[in-house]
Design a protein around this motif. Structure first.
Motif, mmCIF file in Angstrom:
data_model
loop_
_atom_site.group_PDB
_atom_site.id
_atom_site.type_symbol
_atom_site.label_atom_id
_atom_site.label_comp_id
_atom_site.label_asym_id
_atom_site.label_seq_id
_atom_site.Cartn_x
_atom_site.Cartn_y
_atom_site.Cartn_z
ATOM 1 N N GLY A 59 -10.672 42.208 50.817
ATOM 2 C CA GLY A 59 -9.533 41.981 49.947
ATOM 3 C C GLY A 59 -9.747 42.455 48.524
ATOM 4 N N ASN A 60 -11.017 42.619 48.123
ATOM 5 C CA ASN A 60 -11.326 43.058 46.756
ATOM 6 C C ASN A 60 -11.931 44.458 46.699
ATOM 7 O OD1 ASN A 60 -11.019 40.525 44.790
ATOM 8 N ND2 ASN A 60 -11.771 39.799 46.765
ATOM 9 N N ALA A 61 -11.904 45.176 47.825
ATOM 10 C CA ALA A 61 -12.487 46.518 47.857
ATOM 11 C C ALA A 61 -11.770 47.475 46.910
ATOM 12 C CB ALA A 61 -12.444 47.062 49.286
ATOM 13 N N TYR A 62 -10.485 47.232 46.673
ATOM 14 C CA TYR A 62 -9.738 48.135 45.778
ATOM 15 C C TYR A 62 -10.288 48.090 44.358
ATOM 16 C CZ TYR A 62 -7.136 44.080 43.967
ATOM 17 O OH TYR A 62 -6.775 42.894 43.376
ATOM 18 N N GLY A 230 -7.669 58.879 37.587
ATOM 19 C CA GLY A 230 -6.326 58.571 38.046
ATOM 20 C C GLY A 230 -6.199 58.677 39.554
ATOM 21 N N ALA A 231 -6.882 59.669 40.144
ATOM 22 C CA ALA A 231 -6.863 59.818 41.602
ATOM 23 C C ALA A 231 -7.538 58.620 42.268
ATOM 24 C CB ALA A 231 -7.552 61.118 42.004
ATOM 25 N N PHE A 232 -8.648 58.154 41.696
ATOM 26 C CA PHE A 232 -9.316 56.968 42.247
ATOM 27 C C PHE A 232 -8.433 55.731 42.095
ATOM 28 C CE2 PHE A 232 -13.302 59.348 42.384
ATOM 29 C CZ PHE A 232 -13.875 58.826 43.540
ATOM 30 N N ALA A 233 -7.682 55.648 40.996
ATOM 31 C CA ALA A 233 -6.728 54.551 40.837
ATOM 32 C C ALA A 233 -5.673 54.616 41.939
ATOM 33 C CB ALA A 233 -6.066 54.611 39.464
ATOM 34 N N GLY A 234 -5.269 55.839 42.311
ATOM 35 C CA GLY A 234 -4.326 56.013 43.410
ATOM 36 C C GLY A 234 -4.906 55.563 44.734
ATOM 37 N N LEU A 235 -6.174 55.890 44.979
ATOM 38 C CA LEU A 235 -6.846 55.433 46.201
ATOM 39 C C LEU A 235 -6.951 53.914 46.220
ATOM 40 C CD1 LEU A 235 -9.685 58.120 46.342
ATOM 41 C CD2 LEU A 235 -7.799 57.882 47.963
ATOM 42 N N ALA A 236 -7.293 53.335 45.066
ATOM 43 C CA ALA A 236 -7.370 51.874 44.976
ATOM 44 C C ALA A 236 -6.000 51.254 45.234
ATOM 45 C CB ALA A 236 -7.887 51.468 43.601
ATOM 46 N N THR A 237 -4.944 51.931 44.763
ATOM 47 C CA THR A 237 -3.585 51.438 44.969
ATOM 48 C C THR A 237 -3.261 51.319 46.446
ATOM 49 O OG1 THR A 237 -2.796 52.370 42.887
ATOM 50 C CG2 THR A 237 -1.139 51.959 44.586
ATOM 51 N N LEU A 238 -3.689 52.296 47.233
ATOM 52 C CA LEU A 238 -3.412 52.253 48.674
ATOM 53 C C LEU A 238 -4.013 51.011 49.315
ATOM 54 C CD1 LEU A 238 -3.886 55.985 49.746
ATOM 55 C CD2 LEU A 238 -1.761 54.740 49.280
ATOM 56 N N LEU A 239 -5.212 50.647 48.891
ATOM 57 C CA LEU A 239 -5.859 49.460 49.451
ATOM 58 C C LEU A 239 -5.219 48.186 48.920
ATOM 59 C CD1 LEU A 239 -9.617 50.561 49.265
ATOM 60 C CD2 LEU A 239 -7.962 50.888 51.119
ATOM 61 N N PHE A 240 -4.761 48.228 47.683
ATOM 62 C CA PHE A 240 -4.127 47.053 47.067
ATOM 63 C C PHE A 240 -2.719 46.827 47.615
ATOM 64 C CE2 PHE A 240 -1.183 45.729 43.642
ATOM 65 C CZ PHE A 240 -1.616 44.416 43.480
ATOM 66 N N ALA A 241 -1.939 47.882 47.677
ATOM 67 C CA ALA A 241 -0.519 47.751 48.027
ATOM 68 C C ALA A 241 -0.280 47.540 49.510
ATOM 69 C CB ALA A 241 0.242 48.996 47.562
ATOM 70 N N THR A 242 -1.263 47.824 50.355
ATOM 71 C CA THR A 242 -1.061 47.725 51.805
ATOM 72 C C THR A 242 -1.752 46.507 52.405
ATOM 73 O OG1 THR A 242 -2.970 49.192 52.217
ATOM 74 C CG2 THR A 242 -0.802 50.231 52.014
#
Length: 332
Positions: A59-62, A230-242
């Motif tokens: 749950g905190n991997a993002y 910013g790209a890593f923030a996007g990757l983190a977003t995928l884990l957070f938002a899903t």
């Protein structure tokens, strides 16, 4: 971790001393995680159950993924206060695309590209306009937060398609967020330590003038690093938002603090030039474990914020003291 730009000049040491020199801070974080598991596990065995550990770390991997990009930013002697707001905006973009009928791969790729493009603007202002990164990113944070609320009103995005929920998927029985966090940490660590590009980031943070003298395009590299972040923030977003089947169109509270703290506590010097993404990811794991431990020992979760604040002050203090000592030694 020592400044990679100085490796060539460092005296030969044994393998154990070299490991302690290069990864002593990371090993300290690992020791803290193990101690926490042992102590709290003895008080409440449910804390160390496989189910709880998987839930907490997955749950905190993002945060660990976002801390990878933040590490690169801080290593170059910059900082990004807008990352929490950015993840909130990117989550809204991704979720909106997912429910609008767009192909799932578009909803997954969009936050990565948008994160890189938004941070390209930040990088240009920092590198070419000469505005301190703390000022630029503070302004970007306000713009992103205000813009998101103005456009969406904080509405919830619901009825997300099941195939969009990347964080609920598994690879060989392992939760996808854990697989992503470990894989991205290893790849980023190898890239920063073993490639000329990655090593140049340490030189920029340690001595930008020396970096220019050896032909490194410092300004362009700073823009590129902000885009990578910013790209890593996007990757983190995928884990957070899903993680859930709904997304709230707001910025997650205090998320930027957790991400920056993970990098700093993980051994990244706030003054630039030193640190590893491994340490940042391990620190994210430590925070997740502490947050869960407080629940199992019936302590208010608000103490986690106080603990993180103390850790930041102590870590920065020791880093400043270490640098002053090194400066005095060089002066002699």
């Amino acid at each position: 971790m020592t400044d990679l730009s100085q490796d060539a000049a460092a005296p030969r040491t044994g393998p154990i001393r070299r490991i302690l020199r290069d990864y002593g801070h990371e090993l300290l974080v690992v020791a803290a995680i193990i101690a926490l598991l042992v102590v709290v596990g003895a008080i409440n065995p449910r804390f160390v159950s496989a189910r709880n550990m998987t839930s907490v770390f997955s749950g905190n991997a993002y945060i660990a993924v976002a801390a990878i990009g933040m590490t690169m930013i801080i290593v170059t002697r910059n900082i990004d206060l807008s990352v929490g707001a950015l993840i909130g905006v990117l989550a809204t973009v991704s979720g909106t695309l997912a429910v609008s009928g767009a192909p799932i791969w578009v909803a997954w790729v969009a936050p990565i590209l948008c994160g890189a493009l938004i941070n390209a603007v930040t990088g240009l202002l920092v590198a070419y306009a000469g505005i301190p990164s703390i000022v630029v990113t503070l302004g970007m944070m306000a713009i992103l937060q205000g813009g998101l609320i103005s456009v969406t009103g904080g509405a919830w995005i619901s009825d997300l398609p099941p195939e969009f929920l990347l964080a609920k998927m598994k690879v060989m029985g392992l939760p996808m967020p854990l697989v992503w966090a470990v894989a991205l940490t290893v790849l980023a660590a190898a890239w920063m330590r073993l490639t000329p590009y990655g090593r140049s980031l340490y030189l920029i943070g340690g001595n930008a003038e020396a970096a220019r003298a050896v032909g490194i395009p410092v300004r362009r590299r700073i823009v590129e690093v902000f885009m990578i972040h910013g790209a890593f923030a996007g990757l983190a977003t995928l884990l957070f938002a899903t993680q859930l089947q709904v997304i709230q169109s707001t910025t997650p509270p205090n998320l930027e603090l957790l991400i920056i703290t993970a990098a700093v506590i993980g051994g990244v010097s706030i003054l630039g030039g030193t640190g590893t993404v491994i340490g940042a990811s391990l620190a994210a794991v430590l925070f997740a474990a502490i947050g869960s431990a407080l629940i199992f020992v019936n302590v208010s979760a608000y103490w986690l914020r106080a603990f993180i604040g103390v850790l930041i002050l102590v870590t920065v203090l020791f880093d400043v003291m270490r640098r002053r000592r090194e400066t005095r030694q060089k002066g002699h």
